[in-house]
Write an enzyme that holds these catalytic residues in place. Structure first.
Site, PDB file in Angstrom:
ATOM      1  N   ASP A   1      -0.610  -7.346   9.088  1.00 14.44           N
ATOM      2  CA  ASP A   1      -1.602  -6.323   8.771  1.00 14.44           C
ATOM      3  C   ASP A   1      -1.877  -6.507   7.280  1.00 14.44           C
ATOM      4  OD1 ASP A   1      -3.226  -4.127   8.798  1.00 14.44           O
ATOM      5  OD2 ASP A   1      -1.611  -2.651   8.845  1.00 14.44           O
TER       6      ASP A   1
ATOM      7  N   CYS B   1      -8.215  -3.827   7.438  1.00 15.78           N
ATOM      8  CA  CYS B   1      -9.126  -2.672   7.543  1.00 15.78           C
ATOM      9  C   CYS B   1     -10.345  -2.947   6.668  1.00 15.78           C
ATOM     10  CB  CYS B   1      -8.427  -1.362   7.172  1.00 15.78           C
ATOM     11  SG  CYS B   1      -7.694  -1.343   5.547  1.00 15.78           S
TER      12      CYS B   1
ATOM     13  N   ASP C   1      12.214  -9.445  -1.448  1.00 15.63           N
ATOM     14  CA  ASP C   1      12.468  -9.554  -2.894  1.00 15.63           C
ATOM     15  C   ASP C   1      12.599 -11.018  -3.329  1.00 15.63           C
ATOM     16  OD1 ASP C   1      14.855  -9.977  -1.627  1.00 15.63           O
ATOM     17  OD2 ASP C   1      15.891  -8.252  -2.497  1.00 15.63           O
TER      18      ASP C   1
ATOM     19  N   ALA D   1       4.538  -4.248   6.489  1.00 16.34           N
ATOM     20  CA  ALA D   1       4.734  -2.987   7.224  1.00 16.34           C
ATOM     21  C   ALA D   1       4.316  -1.745   6.453  1.00 16.34           C
ATOM     22  CB  ALA D   1       6.192  -2.874   7.663  1.00 16.34           C
TER      23      ALA D   1
ATOM     24  N   ASP E   1       8.306  -5.644   3.764  1.00 14.00           N
ATOM     25  CA  ASP E   1       7.289  -5.302   2.770  1.00 14.00           C
ATOM     26  C   ASP E   1       7.810  -5.662   1.384  1.00 14.00           C
ATOM     27  OD1 ASP E   1       4.535  -3.680   3.047  1.00 14.00           O
ATOM     28  OD2 ASP E   1       5.358  -3.369   1.050  1.00 14.00           O
TER      29      ASP E   1
END
Length: 403
Positions: free
Chosen positions: A301, A354, A283, A233, A256
């Site tokens: 992503d 990306c 973690d 994220a 994340d």
């Protein structure tokens, strides 16, 4: 145009931090802009745009100036002189800019512009890789497009407003924008402006997000009430978009490995009025295992080379190394294998990057589908977004179904 000594010195100092100390361009520019409270918008614009320009064309300018890294202060002034000469700006008679052979600069520029790696100012290995992955013609067009300054695009927060109302609201704060036909929530700035100081931003009516990036959340085909996991994220651009598409109904679990990014996401979610996002820091592997077979939708992503966003991060051309690419491809495979297990049977998952490289995109999806972890999955749809075709960032997205 008259050059002001303190602005030119600010440019040279900032370039020194970026080129010689390996600092990030955006952070150093933002520090430089705070240096003198008397600078107006035009002064700050000059510093930011000139630094980004010289960073973008570093290899070309260094070849023209015949200087090598690490750049001495005198050589940084030479790079600046090349930039100014090519922009048609008359150089003042300061001692730092003495002996600038203006005519020679233009001649060298014409000569070097015939060779793609100099013309597009990229390392040899990147040029070779681009040709290998995209083919000569497509790579030539794509790298040229990625050297244009990226436009500023905003995503309307539909939890609070509509694109039409957002355009009116920004206009009342003297920021002119227009809507983008192919991107339902997107509006683009007519001219660069500091949108973060507007009341419209503080009220959470928009986020800054490139048009290509705005294609990812809708591609996941979410519906209100679903349980969605955003596995990488970061600071939450896609999570926030998902929350608005889901009308704040259902649950988004934002994961994340970096807790500080998730803190930023919480701040942004509060401003946006997105109430259905829960953050969890990865973690340990337990965090992922607890979620196995639980989500209607999964978004990956994935971390990538970022080659599709060079127009907004030109210093990535110099920071990126071939070894990093080998490492990131392994990471992408591991993430796909692990995080795909979060999806329920009958659910959909989107893998996005990306990047413009097939080795990080289509090939990764093919490898996953051929692996043991990908046995139950099939490819439903994929989208390849190239910068020279779209005018925005380069992106890739594949939607998979778990049968």
């Amino acid at each position: 145009m008259r050059l002001h000594r303190n602005l030119v010195f600010a440019v040279v100092d900032t370039l020194n931090y970026i080129f010689n100390e390996g600092k990030y361009a955006d952070k150093e520019i933002s520090k430089a802009l705070k240096r003198d409270k008397r600078w107006g918008a035009r002064d700050r614009g000059f510093i930011a745009e000139t630094v980004y320009d010289i960073v973008r064309w570093k290899r070309l300018y260094a070849e023209i100036a015949e200087v090598k890294e690490p750049f001495s202060r005198a050589n940084l002034f030479r790079l600046f002189a090349v930039w100014a000469t090519l922009k048609g700006i008359q150089l003042p008679d300061w001692k730092q800019l003495e002996e600038t052979p203006t005519r020679r600069i233009k001649g060298r520029f014409d000569e070097l512009s015939k060779i793609r790696k100099y013309r597009e100012s990229i390392p040899d290995w990147m040029d070779e890789l681009g040709v290998q992955e995209l083919g000569e013609q497509k790579w030539t067009k794509e790298i040229a497009a990625l050297n244009h300054t990226a436009p500023v695009v905003l995503r309307t927060n539909t939890l609070k407003t509509t694109p039409k109302k957002l355009i009116d609201s920004l206009f009342s704060e003297t920021v002119e924008t227009h809507s983008l036909k192919k991107y339902p929530s997107a509006i683009q700035l007519d001219e660069r402006a500091n949108v973060f100081s507007t009341t419209t931003f503080k009220d959470g009516l928009f986020e800054v997000q490139d048009a290509s990036s705005q294609l990812v959340a809708p591609f996941l085909k979410v519906e209100p009430g679903m349980r969605v996991v955003d596995t990488c994220a970061g600071a939450g651009g896609k999570s926030l978009h998902l929350a608005s598409l889901m009308e704040n109904k259902g649950a988004i679990i934002a994961l994340d490995i970096y807790g500080n990014k998730l803190k930023e996401l919480k701040r942004r979610a509060k401003r946006a009025g997105a109430h259905n996002i829960e953050t969890r820091e990865i973690d340990s592997t337990k965090v992922i295992k607890k979620l196995y077979n639980s989500a209607d939708r999964v978004l990956i992503d994935a971390p990538c080379s970022g080659l599709g966003v060079l127009s907004r991060n030109p210093d990535a051309k110099w920071k990126l190394q071939p070894e990093f690419l080998d490492k990131i491809r392994k990471t992408q495979q591991e993430i796909l294998n692990q995080y795909s297990k979060i999806l329920k049977k009958g659910g959909k998952m989107v893998y996005a990057t990306c990047s413009i490289l097939p080795s990080e995109n289509q090939n990764q999806v093919k490898n996953f589908l051929a692996s043991e972890a990908g046995q139950e999955f099939s490819l439903e749809d994929e989208k390849i977004v190239l910068s020279h075709e779209s005018g925005y960032d380069g992106f890739y997205m594949a939607r998979l179904i778990k049968n």
